[in-house]
Write a protein that holds these residues in place. Structure first.
Motif, PDB file in Angstrom:
ATOM      1  N   MET A  16      24.303  -0.156 -18.370  1.00  0.00           N
ATOM      2  CA  MET A  16      25.459   0.250 -18.092  1.00  0.00           C
ATOM      3  C   MET A  16      25.800   1.307 -19.479  1.00  0.00           C
ATOM      4  O   MET A  16      26.095   2.258 -20.474  1.00  0.00           O
ATOM      5  CB  MET A  16      26.649  -0.750 -18.571  1.00  0.00           C
ATOM      6  N   ALA A  39      42.631   2.659 -27.854  1.00  0.00           N
ATOM      7  CA  ALA A  39      42.224   1.061 -27.699  1.00  0.00           C
ATOM      8  C   ALA A  39      40.840   0.368 -28.167  1.00  0.00           C
ATOM      9  O   ALA A  39      40.733  -1.068 -27.939  1.00  0.00           O
ATOM     10  CB  ALA A  39      41.780   1.259 -26.216  1.00  0.00           C
ATOM     11  N   LEU A  40      39.651   1.190 -28.309  1.00  0.00           N
ATOM     12  CA  LEU A  40      38.840   0.397 -29.112  1.00  0.00           C
ATOM     13  C   LEU A  40      38.766   0.476 -30.372  1.00  0.00           C
ATOM     14  O   LEU A  40      38.379  -0.307 -30.504  1.00  0.00           O
ATOM     15  CB  LEU A  40      37.394   1.933 -28.764  1.00  0.00           C
ATOM     16  N   MET A  54      39.979  -3.059 -31.072  1.00  0.00           N
ATOM     17  CA  MET A  54      39.210  -4.333 -30.493  1.00  0.00           C
ATOM     18  C   MET A  54      38.047  -4.444 -31.692  1.00  0.00           C
ATOM     19  O   MET A  54      37.233  -4.520 -31.602  1.00  0.00           O
ATOM     20  CB  MET A  54      38.256  -3.284 -29.110  1.00  0.00           C
ATOM     21  N   VAL A  90      35.851  -2.139 -32.824  1.00  0.00           N
ATOM     22  CA  VAL A  90      34.845  -1.034 -32.755  1.00  0.00           C
ATOM     23  C   VAL A  90      35.562   0.224 -33.681  1.00  0.00           C
ATOM     24  O   VAL A  90      35.839   0.777 -33.827  1.00  0.00           O
ATOM     25  CB  VAL A  90      33.886  -0.540 -32.157  1.00  0.00           C
ATOM     26  N   LYS A 103      47.212   0.255 -22.087  1.00  0.00           N
ATOM     27  CA  LYS A 103      45.893  -0.694 -23.091  1.00  0.00           C
ATOM     28  C   LYS A 103      45.334  -1.328 -23.060  1.00  0.00           C
ATOM     29  O   LYS A 103      45.706  -2.640 -22.141  1.00  0.00           O
ATOM     30  CB  LYS A 103      47.102  -0.843 -24.209  1.00  0.00           C
ATOM     31  N   LEU A 104      43.839  -1.339 -22.819  1.00  0.00           N
ATOM     32  CA  LEU A 104      43.219  -2.239 -22.228  1.00  0.00           C
ATOM     33  C   LEU A 104      42.992  -3.292 -23.275  1.00  0.00           C
ATOM     34  O   LEU A 104      43.004  -3.202 -24.593  1.00  0.00           O
ATOM     35  CB  LEU A 104      41.489  -2.011 -22.130  1.00  0.00           C
ATOM     36  N   THR A 105      42.988  -4.780 -22.946  1.00  0.00           N
ATOM     37  CA  THR A 105      42.287  -5.495 -23.588  1.00  0.00           C
ATOM     38  C   THR A 105      41.060  -5.819 -23.979  1.00  0.00           C
ATOM     39  O   THR A 105      40.143  -5.469 -22.484  1.00  0.00           O
ATOM     40  CB  THR A 105      43.036  -7.023 -23.524  1.00  0.00           C
ATOM     41  N   ARG A 106      39.909  -6.498 -24.822  1.00  0.00           N
ATOM     42  CA  ARG A 106      39.019  -6.636 -24.828  1.00  0.00           C
ATOM     43  C   ARG A 106      38.631  -7.300 -23.616  1.00  0.00           C
ATOM     44  O   ARG A 106      37.581  -6.328 -22.882  1.00  0.00           O
ATOM     45  CB  ARG A 106      38.053  -7.148 -26.593  1.00  0.00           C
ATOM     46  N   LEU A 141      38.466  -4.917 -20.610  1.00  0.00           N
ATOM     47  CA  LEU A 141      36.858  -3.844 -21.136  1.00  0.00           C
ATOM     48  C   LEU A 141      35.679  -4.041 -20.723  1.00  0.00           C
ATOM     49  O   LEU A 141      34.745  -3.644 -20.038  1.00  0.00           O
ATOM     50  CB  LEU A 141      37.891  -2.906 -22.284  1.00  0.00           C
ATOM     51  N   LEU A 193      33.474  -3.383 -17.486  1.00  0.00           N
ATOM     52  CA  LEU A 193      32.607  -2.283 -17.808  1.00  0.00           C
ATOM     53  C   LEU A 193      31.142  -3.586 -17.154  1.00  0.00           C
ATOM     54  O   LEU A 193      29.614  -3.578 -17.376  1.00  0.00           O
ATOM     55  CB  LEU A 193      32.037  -1.630 -19.673  1.00  0.00           C
ATOM     56  N   GLN A 250      29.904  -6.377 -28.337  1.00  0.00           N
ATOM     57  CA  GLN A 250      30.018  -5.564 -29.726  1.00  0.00           C
ATOM     58  C   GLN A 250      29.930  -4.364 -29.181  1.00  0.00           C
ATOM     59  O   GLN A 250      29.252  -3.534 -30.020  1.00  0.00           O
ATOM     60  CB  GLN A 250      30.417  -6.596 -30.542  1.00  0.00           C
ATOM     61  N   LEU A 253      30.083  -2.002 -27.337  1.00  0.00           N
ATOM     62  CA  LEU A 253      31.942  -1.492 -26.920  1.00  0.00           C
ATOM     63  C   LEU A 253      31.396  -0.515 -27.856  1.00  0.00           C
ATOM     64  O   LEU A 253      32.181   0.897 -28.010  1.00  0.00           O
ATOM     65  CB  LEU A 253      32.284  -1.902 -27.702  1.00  0.00           C
TER      66      LEU A 253
END
Lengths: 722, 117
Positions: free
Chosen positions: A467, A512-513, A516, A518, B3-6, B9, B13, B24, B27
Motif C-alpha cells: 500500500m 478528512a486527512l 486526522m 496529518v 467523512k471518514l474517521t481515522r 480509513l 487501507l 500515522q 497517512l
C-alpha cells in the motif's frame, strides 16, 4: 697436459680476460654457456667435487687440491676489481659474493588456497545479525536458547579461527585482499609476484652484496660524493671513482628499467635523509623477508585493504530473479510516468489539437500497461518471498516428515503384527518412534500461544508495504505532471514551494486527512534505506518486501559497489537458507539442505533457486524391513565407504590429503552436485564459510563423523576427476 | 463520501496491523499524495495573471490571502478538495485489491502445480 689458465688469486692483477658471452672460466678451460652459479657453494658440492677432480686429474698432482677452482662467472657479465676498472675481479676473493642466482630454476607455481578466516568472520557477523532479527519475534525461553546457541557458535568459530590461523602459518594462501602468504618466508606478496622464480631476488640486497649499497643505505663512497641537489628535481651529481660506476653499470646492465629507476630513487632518497636499516627494509618493495622489529618479532608487510566503493559488475544471470525483474518493471513504469506527464502538459496547451490529445491517450495507455506489469511483477516477488518464508518452510518440512514417518511406521507395525519378529524390524520401529517424538517436540516449538500454526507470518506487513508503494506511485505521477508544468512556467515554482512549506494550509491536504492530524509530510522510505535499516538485508519473513525491492534495484543497475555486493549476497543467502532443523534434512533425505553459492558463484545461486522451487519427493519405505530407511528415491548406486582419518576435520583432510580447498565455490558445488547420490548437510555452506554436519551415503546411511565425511569427499572428488 | 474517521480509513487501507506510529506515517504519505493531486488541479486552472497575483501575496507572506484567492478560483473548493481526497483513496484501495488478487491467483496456481506433482 694442458696448461691450466692462470687463476686470478689477488685483486689488482691485470691482464685477465674479459669473458665473452657464453664463456666461463673453469679449470678445464672449457667454454660452456648458460650455466649459472650456485647460490651457495655447498649446494653444488658435487659440481665442485667434479671440478676438483678434473683439476686434480689435469694437474696430476694434489698440491693444489685445496685451492678452489675458479667458479664460472655469470653469463653476460664482466668482472671488475675494486681498483682497476679493467681488471677481473677475483671471484675467489676473501669475501666471495654469495649473491648468485639460484640454480633452482623456475620456481614451481605455488598451490595457493583462499584464506578461509575471512569467511569465518563473515559467518560470525551473520550469526549476530540473525540473532538481532530473532530478537524481534522470539521471547522467553526461545530467546534465551537462541542467545546461548549464538554464544556457543561464536565460541566455536573463535576456536576454528585460531586453529585455521595456526594451520595457515604453514601454508601458501591468498588473503581477502588478494595478497599471497608465503609459507616459507611468512611474508605477503601480490599474487602476480608470488610465483616469480627465485632468480628475481631482492634487487637492493644484491647491490648491497656487490658493495654498491651499504648496510646503512649509502656506501661511504656515495656519501662523500653525492650532491643531492633539489629533492624534487631528482638531480644527483656524482664525483665518484670510475670503478664504482662501472661496477654499477655491470649490475644494472640486466636490471629492468623499473629496477634502475628505483635504484636511483633510493639513492636520491638516501641522500636526503638518514634511513635506518629497519625503515629501509620496511619500505623496500623488493624485500620479501619479514621485518624484524626491536622486539625480535616478525611483522608482515602491510597490504592495501579492499575499497568498499570499488564497483563490480553484476552477473547477468541474476536478471532472472524476481527481485531484479521487479526493479526493471518499476524503472519502466517511472519512464512511462515521465512520458505521460509530458504528454499531459502538452495537451493542455491551447493549440495542442488532435495530435496532442492522441499523444496523451497513447501515453495514458502505456502508463496503464506498465502499471499492469508492475502488478504482475509484484505478485511474482511476493509469492517468491512467501516461498522463502523460513518458518513456514520449517513447519512444512516437519509436517511432511511426520507424514512420511507415520506412513512408514504404519507399514512396519503391520509387518510386526503379521508375525515378523525380526530384530531389525523392531529396531527400525523403535527408531521411527523416537524420531516421531523428536519432530513432534520441534513442531510444538513453532506453535503460537493459542495452539495454531501461523505459517504466514507478517503477511499484513507485506500488504501495508505494498500500500505504501502504491501511495508513492500515485504521488510519482502527480509530482511528475506538476514538475513538468513548473518547468515550463517558472512562475509556478514560487507557489509550489510555498504550498510545500505551508502544509497546514487547507489547500494542500484533504479535509478528512486534515481532521486526522496529518499535514502531508511525505516520509516514504527509499528502498535502499530499507536495506541499511535492516542491517544486511536479512530476510526475516515477510517484512522484507522493501528490502527485496532494494536488492532488485541494486542488481538491476548492472554494477554495484563491494559493500552493496555484500548486502545482496547476504540477502540471497538468507532468503535461500533453510532454517528448519538439520535433523529434518537428515532424516527426510529428499528435503536436501539448500546450499546457496555466494554472488561470486552465480551458478550456485541459480541452482539454489531451482532447488528452492523444485518439487520435493518423499521416498516411500519399501516393505522389505532390511532396506535402509533413508533410501532416496533416485536410483543411485549403493556405496560402501569406510571412514578415513576420523581425527582430521573435513577441511583439513581435503587440504592435507587431497590438496583441495573444499571452501572454494567450484569445489563445493562439485561436492554438492555429485553424481553418486551422496548428500551433505551443513550449516551455511554457501561460499564455504560453514561446516558439514553430516553426510548421507546411499546404501549406508547418514553419518556425522569426520571419517565418513572425509571418505565421501574423497570418493566424490576422485570419481569426478575420473 | 461521508467523512471518514481515522479508524475507518485505516481499515479501508488495510493497515490495521501496523502500530499507531506506522499508521500515522502512512497517512502522512497519503496526505502528501493527495496534496500533489490537488496542486495539479489548482495549477491547471490558474492563468499566468493568477500566478502573478499569487506570487505577490506570497511575497507579502499573506497566507490567508493566498488561501482565499485560490478558493475563489473554484466554485466549490472544499467539495473539490474532498472529492480529490476520495478519488485518491479509492484509487489506492482499488490498486491494492488488484495487487493482492494477483498475488493470490499466482499463489494458488503455484500450489496447484506443486500438488499435481
Amino acid at each position: 697436459m694442458e696448461d691450466i689458465p692462470q687463476q686470478p688469486n689477488h685483486p689488482g692483477e691485470s691482464d685477465h680476460p674479459i669473458l665473452n658471452e657464453g664463456e666461463i672460466l673453469n679449470v678445464d678451460d672449457q667454454v660452456s654457456s648458460g650455466e649459472t652459479l650456485p647460490q651457495d657453494a655447498s649446494e653444488n658440492s658435487s659440481a665442485l667435487d667434479e671440478e676438483q677432480t678434473n683439476y686434480v686429474t689435469a694437474q696430476g698432482s694434489t698440491e693444489q687440491e685445496d685451492e678452489l677452482p675458479a667458479l664460472p662467472v655469470p653469463v653476460g657479465t664482466t668482472a671488475f676489481s675494486t681498483n682497476n676498472p679493467a681488471s677481473v675481479v677475483d671471484v675467489n676473493s676473501p669475501e666471495p659474493s654469495v649473491n648468485q642466482p639460484s640454480y633452482e630454476g623456475p620456481a614451481e607455481n605455488k598451490v595457493i588456497i583462499d584464506d578461509p578466516v575471512e569467511d569465518i568472520r563473515n559467518r560470525m557477523e551473520k550469526r549476530k545479525d540473525n540473532f538481532d532479527v530473532q530478537k524481534f519475534y522470539l521471547s522467553g525461553k526461545q530467546l534465551d536458547d537462541a542467545e546461548n546457541q549464538l554464544k556457543a557458535d561464536l565460541a566455536n568459530d573463535e576456536v576454528e579461527i585460531q586453529s585455521m590461523q595456526d594451520y595457515l602459518k604453514t601454508r601458501d594462501y591468498k588473503d581477502a585482499s588478494g595478497n599471497v602468504h608465503d609459507a616459507t618466508t611468512h611474508a605477503f606478496k601480490k599474487e602476480e609476484d608470488a610465483n616469480k622464480p627465485k632468480e628475481e631476488e631482492p634487487f637492493f640486497e644484491k647491490l648491497k652484496n656487490k658493495k654498491l649499497l651499504g648496510e646503512d643505505g649509502l656506501i661511504d663512497e656515495w656519501k662523500k660524493v653525492i650532491k643531492a641537489g633539489d629533492e624534487e628535481s631528482k638531480i644527483l651529481e656524482f664525483d665518484i671513482e670510475d670503478e664504482i660506476l662501472e661496477r654499477l653499470e655491470t649490475e644494472l646492465k640486466d636490471a629492468s628499467d623499473d629496477q634502475k629507476m628505483r635504484f636511483f630513487d633510493r639513492i636520491h632518497a638516501l641522500a636526503h635523509k638518514d634511513v635506518s636499516p629497519e625503515e629501509e627494509a620496511v619500505t623496500a618493495e623488493e624485500s620479501t623477508e619479514p621485518v624484524v622489529t626491536d622486539d625480535n618479532e616478525e611483522t608482515e608487510q602491510p597490504y592495501e585493504a579492499e575499497d568498499p566503493n570499488q564497483e563490480v559488475e553484476v552477473p547477468k544471470e541474476l536478471d532472472a530473479l524476481a527481485e531484479t525483474q521487479m526493479a526493471k518493471v518499476e524503472e519502466e513504469y517511472l519512464e512511462s510516468v515521465k512520458r505521460y506527464a509530458k504528454a499531459k502538459v502538452d495537451a493542455e496547451k491551447i493549440f495542442a489539437g488532435k495530435s496532442g490529445k492522441q499523444a496523451l491517450e497513447e501515453a495514458s495507455k502505456d502508463l496503464q500497461q506498465k502499471f499492469d506489469n508492475w502488478i504482475n511483477a509484484n505478485a511474482e516477488l511476493v509469492v517468491s518471498l512467501k516461498s522463502k518464508n523460513a518458518r513456514g518452510n520449517a513447519i512444512s518440512d516437519l509436517t511432511a516428515e511426520l507424514d512420511y514417518l507415520r506412513e512408514n511406521l504404519t507399514d512396519l507395525e503391520a509387518q510386526r503384527d503379521a508375525g515378523n519378529s525380526s530384530t531389525e524390524l523392531a529396531q527400525q520401529i523403535e527408531e521411527l518412534k523416537k524420531q516421531e517424538a523428536e519432530d513432534n517436540a520441534l513442531l510444538e516449538e513453532y506453535k503460537n500461544e493459542d495452539g495454531s500454526f501461523n505459517k504466514e507470518l507478517k503477511a499484513d506487513i507485506v500488504k501495508a508495504d505494498i500500500m505504501e508503494r502504491l501511495i508513492e506511485m500515485s504521488k510519482n505521477v502527480d509530482d511528475a505532471v506538476l514538475e513538468e508544468r513548473v518547468s515550463r512556467n517558472s512562475k509556478f515554482a514560487k507557489f509550489n514551494n510555498w504550498v510545500t512549506k505551508h502544509p497546514r494550509t487547507r489547500l494542500g491536504v484533504g479535509l478528512a486527512l486534515t481532521g486526522m492530524g496529518v499535514v502531508g509530510a511525505a516520509t516514504f522510505n527509499a528502498p535502499l534505506v530499507a536495506v541499511s535499516a535492516l542491517g544486511r538485508g536479512l530476510l526475516s519473513g515477510f517484512g522484507s518486501y522493501n528490502v527485496s525491492r532494494a536488492i532488485g534495484e541494486m542488481i538491476g543497475r548492472g554494477r554495484m559497489k563491494r559493500a552493496e555486493l555484500t548486502s545482496v549476497t547476504n540477502y540471497l543467502e538468507a532468503s535461500n537458507s533453510q532454517t528448519s532443523s538439520t535433523r529434518t534434512s537428515k532424516r527426510v533425505g529428499a528435503a536436501a539442505a539448500l546450499i546457496v553459492g555466494s554472488l561470486t558463484s552465480v551458478l550456485g545461486v541459480l541452482n539454489s533457486h531451482a532447488e528452492l522451487h523444485a518439487v520435493k519427493h518423499i521416498p516411500k519405505l519399501a516393505s522389505n524391513p532390511t532396506q535402509p530407511i533413508n533410501t532416496p528415491l533416485l536410483q543411485t548406486p549403493k556405496l560402501s565407504l569406510a571412514p578415513i582419518d576420523n581425527n582430521q576435520l573435513p577441511w583439513d583432510y581435503a587440504m592435507n590429503n587431497l590438496h583441495t580447498n573444499i571452501s572454494d565455490p567450484n569445489v563445493l558445488h562439485q561436492l554438492i552436485d555429485n553424481k553418486l547420490g551422496i548428500k551433505f548437510v551443513g550449516n551455511n555452506l554457501s561460499g564455504g564459510s560453514g561446516r558439514i554436519f553430516s553426510v548421507h551415503i546411499p546404501g549406508q546411511g547418514v553419518f556425522t563423523d569426520s571419517g565418513h565425511i572425509n571418505a565421501a569427499i574423497e570418493r566424490i572428488l576422485g570419481s569426478e576427476a575420473a | 463520501m461521508a467523512k471518514l474517521t481515522r479508524d475507518e480509513l485505516v481499515k479501508k487501507l488495510e493497515i490495521e496491523s501496523l502500530d499507531f506510529a506506522s499508521q500515522q506515517a502512512m497517512l502522512e504519505n497519503l496526505a502528501a499524495a493527495v496534496s500533489s493531486r490537488l496542486m495539479n488541479k489548482i495549477t491547471e486552472k490558474l492563468s499566468d495573471e493568477d500566478i502573478d497575483q499569487l506570487n505577490e501575496l506570497i511575497d507579502k507572506d499573506d497566507q490567508d490571502g493566498v488561501e482565499w484567492y485560490i478558493k475563489s478560483k473554484f466554485e466549490h473548493y472544499d467539495e473539490m478538495a474532498e472529492a480529490t481526497e476520495e478519488e485518491v483513496i479509492n484509487e489506492l484501495v482499488e490498486n491494492s485489491r488488484r495487487a493482492n488478487e494477483a498475488i493470490e491467483r499466482l499463489q494458488n496456481s503455484s500450489n496447484s502445480a506443486q500438488a499435481q506433482n
